[in-house]
Design a protein around this motif. Structure first.
Motif, PDB file in Angstrom:
ATOM      1  N   SER B  21      65.719  -6.862  13.695  1.00  0.00           N
ATOM      2  CA  SER B  21      64.952  -8.009  14.172  1.00  0.00           C
ATOM      3  C   SER B  21      65.785  -8.747  15.199  1.00  0.00           C
ATOM      4  O   SER B  21      67.009  -8.787  15.109  1.00  0.00           O
ATOM      5  CB  SER B  21      64.643  -8.971  13.012  1.00  0.00           C
ATOM      6  N   PHE B  23      66.505 -12.462  16.863  1.00  0.00           N
ATOM      7  CA  PHE B  23      66.320 -13.869  16.500  1.00  0.00           C
ATOM      8  C   PHE B  23      66.512 -14.733  17.725  1.00  0.00           C
ATOM      9  O   PHE B  23      67.470 -14.584  18.464  1.00  0.00           O
ATOM     10  CB  PHE B  23      67.339 -14.281  15.429  1.00  0.00           C
ATOM     11  N   GLU B  28      61.956 -15.111  14.195  1.00  0.00           N
ATOM     12  CA  GLU B  28      62.350 -13.738  13.954  1.00  0.00           C
ATOM     13  C   GLU B  28      61.315 -12.807  14.570  1.00  0.00           C
ATOM     14  O   GLU B  28      60.116 -12.932  14.320  1.00  0.00           O
ATOM     15  CB  GLU B  28      62.464 -13.476  12.445  1.00  0.00           C
ATOM     16  N   PRO B  30      60.598  -9.017  14.490  1.00  0.00           N
ATOM     17  CA  PRO B  30      60.980  -7.712  13.959  1.00  0.00           C
ATOM     18  C   PRO B  30      60.600  -6.613  14.948  1.00  0.00           C
ATOM     19  O   PRO B  30      59.519  -6.643  15.524  1.00  0.00           O
ATOM     20  CB  PRO B  30      60.180  -7.600  12.661  1.00  0.00           C
ATOM     21  N   THR B  69      69.726  -4.687  11.481  1.00  0.00           N
ATOM     22  CA  THR B  69      69.700  -5.933  10.715  1.00  0.00           C
ATOM     23  C   THR B  69      69.859  -5.630   9.228  1.00  0.00           C
ATOM     24  O   THR B  69      70.688  -6.228   8.546  1.00  0.00           O
ATOM     25  CB  THR B  69      68.382  -6.686  10.966  1.00  0.00           C
TER      26      THR B  69
END
Lengths: 406, 251
Positions: B21, B23, B28, B30, B69
């Protein structure tokens, strides 16, 4: 990555963008060059002045009266008996008294207003003045208070031009003097005033002016330490003049004894102050140059983001990239520094050579500490202003860097 | 078509529930939702999908340019999550290499120097072998007569072949090719694909090809389709395109 490879990579980057590299270096070249140039020129002229002063005044000491002039009368604190007393000191030799005759000097239709020194033949030795033709003042001139005169080089030209002055009669005020000798030129632009005076016997000057005191005294120290001799004279004269002066405050004295080496120390200290001042200006221009380097390096990092990303994708570590960019910055500043040093020194040598043609030998003094300081400053500039762009380059993410479209 | 050699007990690349993901300010985004993949040595695999499918992100993770992640990425059975930046750099220097869409060659630099570049960062290959290895790599893409040219003097297809030579020079375990024909016309693209097929068929190289085009992907022996961050299909059931035949046809 091996350090050799890093240096080569930096070298390639510097040479691949020649124009940019030269422009980047320009600030450093000018900064370092101006420091080296100004310091060498300053040092050369300081050396020139000192050489000139020392050439005629080694161990020279002068005593002259100080204080306020009283209603048009000259300062009268140096008496003939002071002169006798100073002569008795074991630390001095060749003491010459001086009375100034403030009169115009006339020959035919020519009239000049030179310094007229009433003195003895020791005076000439003290200032390293050499006879050109005829003779100097001698003992019997002094004893007999004869009306004879020796002309300084420039005074002889001003009064007589091309004619031979020997045996001619000149008038000083109301009194006639026979010219018995002329002096060689000092041959220095700096000290050309020493060519202009007219010299007559001390006793004759005393009789003509009726003066009961000395205008000043000059002598040589007979020991090496001029300052010791000055202290010796000062305490003798304070004692004779009834001056108590334990804090050595010259304002309380009515005379001042000074050695020529003190004068050269003053020149030296002025020179040092000037050198530091010049160094500061150079330092500021180096900071400006360093900001220029940082600026260009930041542009270079941005411009080469993809290259950095590529190198990282190929296995370069943070260290590798950091070192490459740091070496690049340092290489730029060091090359700039070397060019600046060579350029500044060459220009300084040129200026000294040109000046020598006009004012007598100006020795070219290359200040090694200034060179080292300039080189170190260039290196430090590269390191300080290179580290930020290098860190920026090193911390780029390889994935983002390689996809960067700029 | 050469037969696949013996499969090693530990696969070269194995991912388990790999997610990624991005950020930005609490938000967030994904990109990969749990990818399970196994790629063995000497495979020629295409990772295919439309833009936004996560194929580039997956390649970056598999190529050690980026970290997942969550989930596991095992390279030769070794977990890679805990590796430091320097360890990742060392793996990039020795184990993997890349061919990029935009070639990413150094301009104003010769072909030879470009190909030699990865060797500068290689921890074990001695400096004395650099030129020989680089020349061999340049020969394998048929550019030995251009070795001392500057890369900006070459055509796009030639530049991409230089990039392939650069990817070969360290003898990596796997070569990642990210849209290698994307900036090329069809003829040069075909030539590049022929080089890649040769590397696999004759050189036994493991190649992972990332592309959005079916026609490019079909040069591989296996196609993994990605859609919205998930593996939508993983198949060897398709007709492989032979670049050499195509080239011959065009001639």
């Amino acid at each position: 990555m091996h350090i050799n490879d890093t240096v080569q990579a930096s070298y390639k980057a510097v040479t691949a963008h020649r124009m940019r590299s030269v422009l980047t270096m320009l600030g450093i070249i000018i900064g370092v060059g101006s420091v080296v140039l100004l310091v060498s020129v300053g040092r050369s002229f300081e050396r020139y002045v000192l050489d000139q002063v020392e050439s005629f005044s080694s161990h020279l000491i002068e005593i002259y009266p100080t204080g306020f002039e009283k209603f048009g009368r000259s300062l009268d604190s140096l008496s003939f008996s002071d002169y006798e007393a100073v002569t008795q000191l074991s630390t001095v030799e060749s003491v010459a008294p001086v009375i100034f005759v403030t009169e115009k000097v006339v020959y035919g239709t020519e009239e000049i207003s030179p310094m007229v020194f009433g003195t003895t033949n020791k005076f000439f030795a003290n200032y390293s003045l050499n006879l050109e033709q005829g003779r100097l003042l001698n003992e019997s001139d002094i004893k007999g208070a004869r009306s004879v005169a020796v002309l300084g080089y420039q005074a002889a030209i001003d009064l007589f031009g091309d004619r031979d002055p020997l045996g001619e009669r000149i008038r000083v005020g109301k009194r006639f003097y026979t010219v018995v000798g002329t002096m060689e030129t000092i041959g220095s632009a700096l000290l050309q005033d020493l060519d202009t005076p007219v010299y007559v016997p001390f006793t004759t000057a005393k009789a003509q002016t009726g003066q009961k005191y000395l205008s000043y005294m000059t002598m040589k120290a007979s020991i090496d330490d001029d300052n010791l001799v000055v202290a010796d004279i000062t305490s003798l004269l304070r004692q004779r003049h009834g001056i108590e002066n334990i804090d050595n405050d010259y304002d309380k004295d009515d005379f001042r004894a000074r050695s020529a080496s003190q004068a050269t120390e003053i020149v030296g200290s002025v020179g040092l102050g000037l050198t530091i001042f010049i160094g500061l200006i150079g330092g500021i221009s180096l900071i400006v140059g360093g900001i220029g380097i940082m600026n260009i390096m930041l542009v270079s990092v941005t411009e080469r983001t993809r290259e950095i990303g590529l190198r990282k994708a190929l296995g370069a570590t943070r260290q590798d990239i950091l070192r490459q960019f740091l070496i690049e910055a340092v290489a730029l500043t060091m090359i700039g520094g070397v060019i600046g040093i060579v350029g500044g020194a060459s220009l300084g040598a040129l200026i000294a050579a040109v000046a020598s043609k006009f004012v007598g030998t100006v020795p070219f003094v290359l200040s090694i500490p200034a060179l080292l300081a300039a080189a170190l400053m260039a290196l430090a500039t590269g390191l300080i202003f290179g580290i930020f762009p290098a860190r920026k380059a090193a911390s780029l993410s390889p994935m983002e860097a390689i996809r960067w479209e700029g | 078509m050469p037969k696949k050699k013996t499969s090693p007990t530990v696969p070269l690349i194995e991912t388990q529930s790999l997610t990624k993901s991005y950020f930005s300010e609490e938000l967030e985004t994904p990109v990969l939702h749990g990818i399970d993949l196994t790629i063995s040595e000497e495979e020629f695999v295409s990772i295919m999908g439309p833009s936004g499918s996560g194929k580039s992100t997956l390649m970056h993770i598999l190529g050690f340019l980026d970290q997942p992640t969550t989930g596991k990425y095992l390279f030769r059975g070794e977990p890679t999550r805990t590796m430091t930046d320097d360890e990742l750099a060392a793996i990039r220097a020795t184990r993997v290499s890349f061919v990029f869409q935009a070639f990413n060659l150094l301009p104003r630099t010769t072909v030879l120097d470009n190909v030699m570049l990865p060797l500068l960062y290689h921890p074990t290959i001695p400096a004395s072998e650099r030129v020989e290895r680089s020349m061999n790599a340049i020969k394998s893409v048929d550019l030995e007569d251009r070795a001392l040219y500057y890369t900006n003097q070459l055509s796009g297809g030639q530049q991409q072949r230089v990039a392939i030579a650069r990817a070969l020079v360290t003898s990596p375990d796997v070569i990642f090719a990210d849209e290698p024909t994307g900036n090329l016309d069809s003829k040069s693209g075909n030539q590049v694909m022929e080089v890649l097929q040769d590397l696999h068929d004759e050189g036994g190289r493991t190649i992972i090809l990332v592309t959005h085009e079916q026609s490019t992907a079909a040069h591989a022996k296996r196609i993994i389709h990605l859609l919205d961050g998930n593996v939508s299909s993983d198949t060897k059931q398709f007709t492989q395109i032979n670049a050499k035949k195509n080239n011959n046809l065009k001639k």
